[in-house]
Write a protein that holds these residues in place. Structure first.
Motif, PDB file in Angstrom:
ATOM      1  N   HIS A  91       0.844  -1.180   0.000  1.00 41.42           N
ATOM      2  CA  HIS A  91       0.000   0.000   0.000  1.00 41.42           C
ATOM      3  C   HIS A  91       0.884   1.236   0.000  1.00 41.42           C
ATOM      4  O   HIS A  91       2.095   1.139   0.188  1.00 41.42           O
ATOM      5  CB  HIS A  91      -0.913   0.002   1.225  1.00 41.42           C
ATOM      6  N   CYS A  92       0.274   2.395  -0.198  1.00 40.99           N
ATOM      7  CA  CYS A  92       1.073   3.611  -0.316  1.00 40.99           C
ATOM      8  C   CYS A  92       0.722   4.688   0.701  1.00 40.99           C
ATOM      9  O   CYS A  92      -0.442   5.017   0.889  1.00 40.99           O
ATOM     10  CB  CYS A  92       0.899   4.208  -1.704  1.00 40.99           C
ATOM     11  N   VAL A  93       1.752   5.207   1.299  1.00 39.85           N
ATOM     12  CA  VAL A  93       1.588   6.344   2.193  1.00 39.85           C
ATOM     13  C   VAL A  93       2.023   7.567   1.405  1.00 39.85           C
ATOM     14  O   VAL A  93       3.149   7.614   0.910  1.00 39.85           O
ATOM     15  CB  VAL A  93       2.457   6.193   3.446  1.00 39.85           C
ATOM     16  N   ILE A  94       1.136   8.504   1.265  1.00 37.23           N
ATOM     17  CA  ILE A  94       1.470   9.676   0.468  1.00 37.23           C
ATOM     18  C   ILE A  94       1.618  10.901   1.346  1.00 37.23           C
ATOM     19  O   ILE A  94       0.753  11.186   2.175  1.00 37.23           O
ATOM     20  CB  ILE A  94       0.393   9.910  -0.602  1.00 37.23           C
ATOM     21  N   ALA A  95       2.719  11.594   1.172  1.00 37.98           N
ATOM     22  CA  ALA A  95       2.947  12.806   1.952  1.00 37.98           C
ATOM     23  C   ALA A  95       3.238  13.955   1.007  1.00 37.98           C
ATOM     24  O   ALA A  95       4.055  13.842   0.102  1.00 37.98           O
ATOM     25  CB  ALA A  95       4.101  12.598   2.915  1.00 37.98           C
ATOM     26  N   SER A  96       2.527  15.036   1.200  1.00 39.16           N
ATOM     27  CA  SER A  96       2.657  16.199   0.328  1.00 39.16           C
ATOM     28  C   SER A  96       3.149  17.377   1.159  1.00 39.16           C
ATOM     29  O   SER A  96       2.557  17.709   2.183  1.00 39.16           O
ATOM     30  CB  SER A  96       1.276  16.481  -0.271  1.00 39.16           C
ATOM     31  N   SER A  97       4.219  17.998   0.719  1.00 32.74           N
ATOM     32  CA  SER A  97       4.870  18.997   1.579  1.00 32.74           C
ATOM     33  C   SER A  97       4.503  20.437   1.282  1.00 32.74           C
ATOM     34  O   SER A  97       5.040  21.352   1.890  1.00 32.74           O
ATOM     35  CB  SER A  97       6.378  18.846   1.484  1.00 32.74           C
ATOM     36  N   HIS A  98       3.621  20.649   0.337  1.00 33.56           N
ATOM     37  CA  HIS A  98       3.236  22.032   0.004  1.00 33.56           C
ATOM     38  C   HIS A  98       4.429  22.873  -0.416  1.00 33.56           C
ATOM     39  O   HIS A  98       4.469  24.078  -0.136  1.00 33.56           O
ATOM     40  CB  HIS A  98       2.611  22.747   1.203  1.00 33.56           C
ATOM     41  N   LEU A  99       5.412  22.270  -1.007  1.00 34.48           N
ATOM     42  CA  LEU A  99       6.600  23.021  -1.436  1.00 34.48           C
ATOM     43  C   LEU A  99       7.310  23.683  -0.267  1.00 34.48           C
ATOM     44  O   LEU A  99       8.084  24.620  -0.452  1.00 34.48           O
ATOM     45  CB  LEU A  99       6.197  24.108  -2.446  1.00 34.48           C
ATOM     46  N   ASN A 100       7.045  23.183   0.914  1.00 31.77           N
ATOM     47  CA  ASN A 100       7.644  23.779   2.105  1.00 31.77           C
ATOM     48  C   ASN A 100       8.803  22.909   2.603  1.00 31.77           C
ATOM     49  O   ASN A 100       8.588  21.838   3.146  1.00 31.77           O
ATOM     50  CB  ASN A 100       6.559  23.890   3.174  1.00 31.77           C
ATOM     51  N   PRO A 101      10.035  23.382   2.407  1.00 30.59           N
ATOM     52  CA  PRO A 101      11.210  22.565   2.743  1.00 30.59           C
ATOM     53  C   PRO A 101      11.235  22.129   4.208  1.00 30.59           C
ATOM     54  O   PRO A 101      11.641  21.017   4.525  1.00 30.59           O
ATOM     55  CB  PRO A 101      12.380  23.514   2.453  1.00 30.59           C
ATOM     56  N   GLU A 102      10.763  22.990   5.074  1.00 29.57           N
ATOM     57  CA  GLU A 102      10.797  22.648   6.492  1.00 29.57           C
ATOM     58  C   GLU A 102       9.835  21.497   6.776  1.00 29.57           C
ATOM     59  O   GLU A 102      10.177  20.519   7.445  1.00 29.57           O
ATOM     60  CB  GLU A 102      10.410  23.872   7.323  1.00 29.57           C
ATOM     61  N   ARG A 103       8.654  21.656   6.244  1.00 28.40           N
ATOM     62  CA  ARG A 103       7.662  20.603   6.424  1.00 28.40           C
ATOM     63  C   ARG A 103       8.177  19.304   5.826  1.00 28.40           C
ATOM     64  O   ARG A 103       7.984  18.223   6.364  1.00 28.40           O
ATOM     65  CB  ARG A 103       6.378  21.031   5.715  1.00 28.40           C
ATOM     66  N   GLU A 104       8.852  19.449   4.706  1.00 26.25           N
ATOM     67  CA  GLU A 104       9.391  18.295   4.028  1.00 26.25           C
ATOM     68  C   GLU A 104      10.403  17.542   4.900  1.00 26.25           C
ATOM     69  O   GLU A 104      10.342  16.325   5.031  1.00 26.25           O
ATOM     70  CB  GLU A 104      10.075  18.778   2.749  1.00 26.25           C
ATOM     71  N   ARG A 105      11.270  18.301   5.500  1.00 21.83           N
ATOM     72  CA  ARG A 105      12.291  17.674   6.338  1.00 21.83           C
ATOM     73  C   ARG A 105      11.642  17.004   7.544  1.00 21.83           C
ATOM     74  O   ARG A 105      11.990  15.908   7.948  1.00 21.83           O
ATOM     75  CB  ARG A 105      13.297  18.723   6.809  1.00 21.83           C
ATOM     76  N   HIS A 106      10.671  17.693   8.081  1.00 22.55           N
ATOM     77  CA  HIS A 106       9.972  17.153   9.231  1.00 22.55           C
ATOM     78  C   HIS A 106       9.283  15.829   8.901  1.00 22.55           C
ATOM     79  O   HIS A 106       9.387  14.842   9.636  1.00 22.55           O
ATOM     80  CB  HIS A 106       8.942  18.185   9.715  1.00 22.55           C
ATOM     81  N   LEU A 107       8.605  15.836   7.765  1.00 17.98           N
ATOM     82  CA  LEU A 107       7.936  14.612   7.320  1.00 17.98           C
ATOM     83  C   LEU A 107       8.948  13.487   7.141  1.00 17.98           C
ATOM     84  O   LEU A 107       8.740  12.354   7.566  1.00 17.98           O
ATOM     85  CB  LEU A 107       7.237  14.869   5.983  1.00 17.98           C
ATOM     86  N   LEU A 108      10.029  13.859   6.497  1.00 15.68           N
ATOM     87  CA  LEU A 108      11.061  12.879   6.189  1.00 15.68           C
ATOM     88  C   LEU A 108      11.590  12.219   7.457  1.00 15.68           C
ATOM     89  O   LEU A 108      11.704  10.996   7.540  1.00 15.68           O
ATOM     90  CB  LEU A 108      12.187  13.606   5.456  1.00 15.68           C
ATOM     91  N   THR A 109      11.903  13.011   8.444  1.00 11.64           N
ATOM     92  CA  THR A 109      12.442  12.416   9.674  1.00 11.64           C
ATOM     93  C   THR A 109      11.378  11.579  10.373  1.00 11.64           C
ATOM     94  O   THR A 109      11.693  10.596  11.017  1.00 11.64           O
ATOM     95  CB  THR A 109      12.947  13.505  10.645  1.00 11.64           C
ATOM     96  N   SER A 110      10.131  11.981  10.213  1.00 20.30           N
ATOM     97  CA  SER A 110       9.086  11.223  10.885  1.00 20.30           C
ATOM     98  C   SER A 110       8.910   9.841  10.257  1.00 20.30           C
ATOM     99  O   SER A 110       8.175   9.012  10.765  1.00 20.30           O
ATOM    100  CB  SER A 110       7.763  11.982  10.847  1.00 20.30           C
ATOM    101  N   PHE A 111       9.583   9.615   9.164  1.00 18.95           N
ATOM    102  CA  PHE A 111       9.463   8.311   8.524  1.00 18.95           C
ATOM    103  C   PHE A 111      10.676   7.422   8.767  1.00 18.95           C
ATOM    104  O   PHE A 111      10.864   6.413   8.110  1.00 18.95           O
ATOM    105  CB  PHE A 111       9.238   8.461   7.022  1.00 18.95           C
ATOM    106  N   GLN A 112      11.505   7.835   9.694  1.00 23.16           N
ATOM    107  CA  GLN A 112      12.669   7.009   9.988  1.00 23.16           C
ATOM    108  C   GLN A 112      12.349   5.932  11.008  1.00 23.16           C
ATOM    109  O   GLN A 112      13.234   5.276  11.536  1.00 23.16           O
ATOM    110  CB  GLN A 112      13.821   7.902  10.466  1.00 23.16           C
ATOM    111  N   ASP A 113      11.087   5.754  11.292  1.00 24.87           N
ATOM    112  CA  ASP A 113      10.696   4.769  12.299  1.00 24.87           C
ATOM    113  C   ASP A 113      10.307   3.427  11.692  1.00 24.87           C
ATOM    114  O   ASP A 113       9.795   2.553  12.370  1.00 24.87           O
ATOM    115  CB  ASP A 113       9.542   5.311  13.135  1.00 24.87           C
ATOM    116  N   GLY A 114      10.592   3.262  10.404  1.00 28.39           N
ATOM    117  CA  GLY A 114      10.304   1.977   9.788  1.00 28.39           C
ATOM    118  C   GLY A 114       8.874   1.806   9.333  1.00 28.39           C
ATOM    119  O   GLY A 114       8.476   0.714   8.935  1.00 28.39           O
TER     120      GLY A 114
END
Lengths: 334, 334
Positions: A91-114
DNA sequence: TTGTATGCGTTATCAG
DNA sequence: CTGATAACGCATACAA
């Protein structure tokens, strides 16, 4: 909520056999499988995703990271990714960052939990924190559309330079000599490639390219609108404009409409990325169409193959195609 | 891959304390928290999502089920859902069924394994197997846009009937007397409601509504195209057409263009659902705009509140608004 | 081919 | 306020 032990008991086998039978492994007798399936069905047994993920060490979720799911281009990529993933029961988890680099980084780190077994990403960030976060991704990584500096992973893209060069050359053949480009951010490799193709066409035509005809760093509708307004103030005005992407084009079109200019009589327009309403705009907009859906599929495929243990996968380059509609015409001679 | 035990050891505390400290619980000394945080940071510790989900009994994933993520309406819903979910540290799993009931049911059952903590859904299926699958969903369920028969769950929608009635009444005021509607499937409650508003406006105008002016069961571009072609063959032709949704409108517009008819001189057009290119179509298309993004947010909110234990939540009805552009004009008198 | 037993990494319960 | 420990539910190595 029946568990595997209930099924095992009802079927008169061990939990290990239940697992194997339900996964349809060859090492299990047809008879046993039948028993187990019947039991599972009767108990409405569904293996817990969390338990399985914990036990196996990885989930059945693929991530898709995009700047804006609202942009039809990315929505199509998402659909392609999802379809391919579904074939392999992911299945797919979709994350959209609104072109916001900060939000993007935040999302990215939140996905380091496997949570994700693998990640396909189109990103906008460029700073170091971002690069680190992207690199720290657990599991395979695939890049879509563009590659951030310093990130090493397979990339799915189109041949931006070649297709752009070809398209712009067509404009020269029509008689245009003053073709402008609304380009994206300088640190996007896609912008560089499209720009490079653009310059190549100029070179081939033997025409000098004044700096003023290139507007860097524009993204989204607002960017396209602003850049087009700047271009319209030039004297002489460009006779044709090439827009970096779909949304930039929309903004540009709005600016032209406001200025009450007619396309293609007063100015020709070429878009990068098609949209399903482009044929209905007055006049229908010509575009370079990227196979977004296929790009999504290819990305999922690359991810899946890595999850299967394949190594050393290379980039995938898909063809983009020029779609001629009515927004392109020879410059009017007045 | 550092685990909670490593952190506990390095910080000189128990694993229980690590959990509590990292969740910033009030029962932990500031000093202890500091120690734990430092240790976690040093070890790059990230709690495993799978282990947490297993232990807590639920994941931090919200599901979104849509017929087609490629439709900007749903993409906006997705964005709203995701934004609201992110505020509560939830991520979103998006599944798009391509308007395929079978695929939809398959997807639905594949989510009974607890992958999702809650599910927001806009569905197209109607058969029993589907209803069962939807009802068997683990965790809270929220419906978006429309409610399938027999499913009991909070619904986020707009006031279809009212807004439609108002819009169609405006067409009557303009002087139209022969207004057609390209409606959706009869078993969509949205179609029923919009149709009901449509009839209400006819009634208020004291005009009889011939059956031929209503085309049922159309969805997507293809449906709109076909239905519009049928309407154009009517004699006399309708002077205005109301389209069930955005994609239906696109198809209808293509049919009109092919027939070389002019909007609004030959025929007026009103769309349900706005699109960001509607202002650029020739002429700009009038539309009833649903707050898709807000609908997504509301759905997430409903889900989150149920996850917090709230019960008995009711439907959320958001306002849709009429956007007047140039595709609507009084019928030409000839 | 099938069963036994242990591990996966947290969280929550219950003492202290 | 903190620690020890038992689940959580499945998958897999190892035995049989």
């Amino acid at each position: 909520m029946a568990g595997i032990r209930d099924v095992a008991k009802l079927a008169g086998v061990s939990t290990a056999t239940v697992t194997r039978a339900l996964r349809d492994e060859a090492s299990v007798t047809a008879a046993t499988k039948a028993k187990v399936r019947a039991a599972a069905l009767r108990l409405d047994y569904v293996p817990s995703a969390a338990a399985r993920a914990l036990s196996r060490g990885r989930s059945n979720l693929l991530g898709l990271f995009v700047p804006d799911i609202t942009n039809p281009f990315y929505a199509q990529v998402a659909q392609g990714l999802e379809d391919r993933a579904a074939e392999a029961r992911y299945h797919c988890v979709i994350a959209s960052s609104h072109l916001n680099p900060e939000r993007e980084r935040h999302l990215l780190t939140s996905f380091q939990d496997g949570t994700l077994a693998g990640l396909a990403a189109t990103t906008v960030g460029t700073d170091e924190g971002f690069t680190t976060a992207l690199g720290a991704t657990r599991g395979p990584l695939v890049l879509v559309d563009r590659r951030p500096r310093g990130i090493k992973a397979p990339l799915v893209r189109t041949d931006n330079r070649k297709v752009t060069r070809g398209a712009i050359s067509q404009l020269f053949e029509m008689g245009h000599t003053r073709i402008a480009m609304i380009s994206g951010p300088r640190d996007f490799d896609t912008a560089c490639q499209r720009l490079s193709g653009f310059r190549l066409a100029y070179k081939a035509a033997g025409t000098a390219l004044p700096d003023e005809l290139i507007r860097h760093g524009h993204l989204g509708e607002a960017g396209g609108y602003k850049a087009m307004n700047e271009l319209l103030e030039l004297d002489p005005r460009p006779t044709a404009v090439f827009c970096f992407n779909n949304l930039v084009t929309v903004g540009a079109l709005k600016a032209i409409r406001e200025a009450r200019l007619r396309i293609p009589v007063d100015i020709s327009i070429l878009a990068f990325d098609d949209m399903n309403l482009f044929p209905l705009v007055e006049p229908p907009i010509s575009a370079i169409d990227q196979p977004a859906y296929e790009m999504g599929r290819a990305a999922a495929d690359l991810l899946l193959r890595q999850l299967d243990g394949e190594r050393g996968l290379g980039d995938v380059v898909l063809p983009a195609t020029m779609i001629m509609r009515e927004s392109l015409a020879p410059p009017s001679t007045r």
